[in-house]
Each structure stands twice: as structure tokens, then as C-alpha cells.
Design a protein around this motif. Structure first.
Motif, PDB file in Angstrom:
ATOM      1  N   GLY A  39      35.810  50.158  33.837  1.00 53.61           N
ATOM      2  CA  GLY A  39      36.736  49.607  32.857  1.00 53.61           C
ATOM      3  C   GLY A  39      37.252  50.608  31.859  1.00 53.61           C
ATOM      4  N   ILE A  44      40.392  47.235  36.215  1.00 51.67           N
ATOM      5  CA  ILE A  44      39.580  46.043  36.021  1.00 51.67           C
ATOM      6  C   ILE A  44      39.306  45.445  37.384  1.00 51.67           C
ATOM      7  CG2 ILE A  44      39.458  43.767  34.967  1.00 51.67           C
ATOM      8  CD1 ILE A  44      41.447  44.755  32.888  1.00 51.67           C
ATOM      9  N   VAL A  46      38.488  42.834  40.340  1.00 55.23           N
ATOM     10  CA  VAL A  46      39.006  41.493  40.591  1.00 55.23           C
ATOM     11  C   VAL A  46      37.989  40.437  40.186  1.00 55.23           C
ATOM     12  CG1 VAL A  46      39.802  39.939  42.411  1.00 55.23           C
ATOM     13  CG2 VAL A  46      40.501  42.308  42.429  1.00 55.23           C
ATOM     14  N   ASP A  47      36.717  40.708  40.392  1.00 55.93           N
ATOM     15  CA  ASP A  47      35.683  39.747  40.019  1.00 55.93           C
ATOM     16  C   ASP A  47      35.696  39.456  38.528  1.00 55.93           C
ATOM     17  OD1 ASP A  47      34.917  39.665  42.641  1.00 55.93           O
ATOM     18  OD2 ASP A  47      33.361  41.198  42.394  1.00 55.93           O
ATOM     19  N   ALA A  48      36.046  40.437  37.723  1.00 53.59           N
ATOM     20  CA  ALA A  48      36.096  40.224  36.278  1.00 53.59           C
ATOM     21  C   ALA A  48      37.287  39.370  35.880  1.00 53.59           C
ATOM     22  CB  ALA A  48      36.155  41.564  35.556  1.00 53.59           C
ATOM     23  N   LEU A  49      38.328  39.351  36.683  1.00 54.86           N
ATOM     24  CA  LEU A  49      39.515  38.565  36.371  1.00 54.86           C
ATOM     25  C   LEU A  49      39.375  37.111  36.801  1.00 54.86           C
ATOM     26  CD1 LEU A  49      42.294  41.053  37.470  1.00 54.86           C
ATOM     27  CD2 LEU A  49      41.552  40.534  35.161  1.00 54.86           C
ATOM     28  N   ARG A  50      38.516  36.864  37.748  1.00 50.95           N
ATOM     29  CA  ARG A  50      38.346  35.515  38.282  1.00 50.95           C
ATOM     30  C   ARG A  50      37.714  34.626  37.225  1.00 50.95           C
ATOM     31  NH1 ARG A  50      35.082  35.805  43.365  1.00 50.95           N
ATOM     32  NH2 ARG A  50      36.802  37.155  43.890  1.00 50.95           N
ATOM     33  N   THR A  51      38.310  33.471  36.991  1.00 54.17           N
ATOM     34  CA  THR A  51      37.744  32.534  36.030  1.00 54.17           C
ATOM     35  C   THR A  51      36.761  31.622  36.741  1.00 54.17           C
ATOM     36  OG1 THR A  51      39.568  31.000  36.372  1.00 54.17           O
ATOM     37  CG2 THR A  51      39.787  32.572  34.566  1.00 54.17           C
TER      38      THR A  51
END
Length: 66
Positions: A39, A44, A46-51
Motif C-alpha cells: 500500500g 491497493i 483487490v481484497d482490500a477493496l472488496r466490501t
């Protein structure tokens, strides 16, 4: 005269393409991953963007039934 102009443009274009390709081949490729924490380089995952929360099916609150 038109043939000479067309030939000159084709030669100039070929030389420009060869020069550009040569420059790209001389540049170093992407380096190995850095040792900095994830980061910090602007990437970033993709797992961090997934809600995690998902909307449940049905009517939203406050909307009257018809």
C-alpha cells in the motif's frame, strides 16, 4: 514528386519506429517487489477493496409497500 514525399515519410516513420523500439528495449523492466509494506507504493490489493457487507434482498427501510 509525390512518390519522393511518400518514400521520405515512410523512411522517416520506419526510422522513428526503430528508434522508439530500441529505446524501449534498452530500458530496464519492472524491478522485483520492494521490501516496503503493501500500500505504500499506491497499489491497493483487490481484497482490500472488496466490501464485506452485502445488501439483503427486500425493500429498503422506510419505503412503503404498494
Amino acid at each position: 514528386m509525390q512518390d519522393a514525399i511518400a518514400i521520405a515519410i515512410a523512411i522517416a516513420t520506419g526510422a522513428w519506429l526503430a528508434w522508439t523500439l530500441w529505446r524501449r528495449l534498452q530500458k530496464p523492466s519492472c524491478g522485483p517487489p520492494s521490501s516496503s509494506p503493501p500500500g505504500t507504493d499506491g497499489f491497493i490489493a483487490v481484497d482490500a477493496l472488496r466490501t464485506v457487507a452485502k445488501k439483503e434482498a427486500g425493500r429498503p427501510e422506510g419505503r412503503p409497500a404498494r
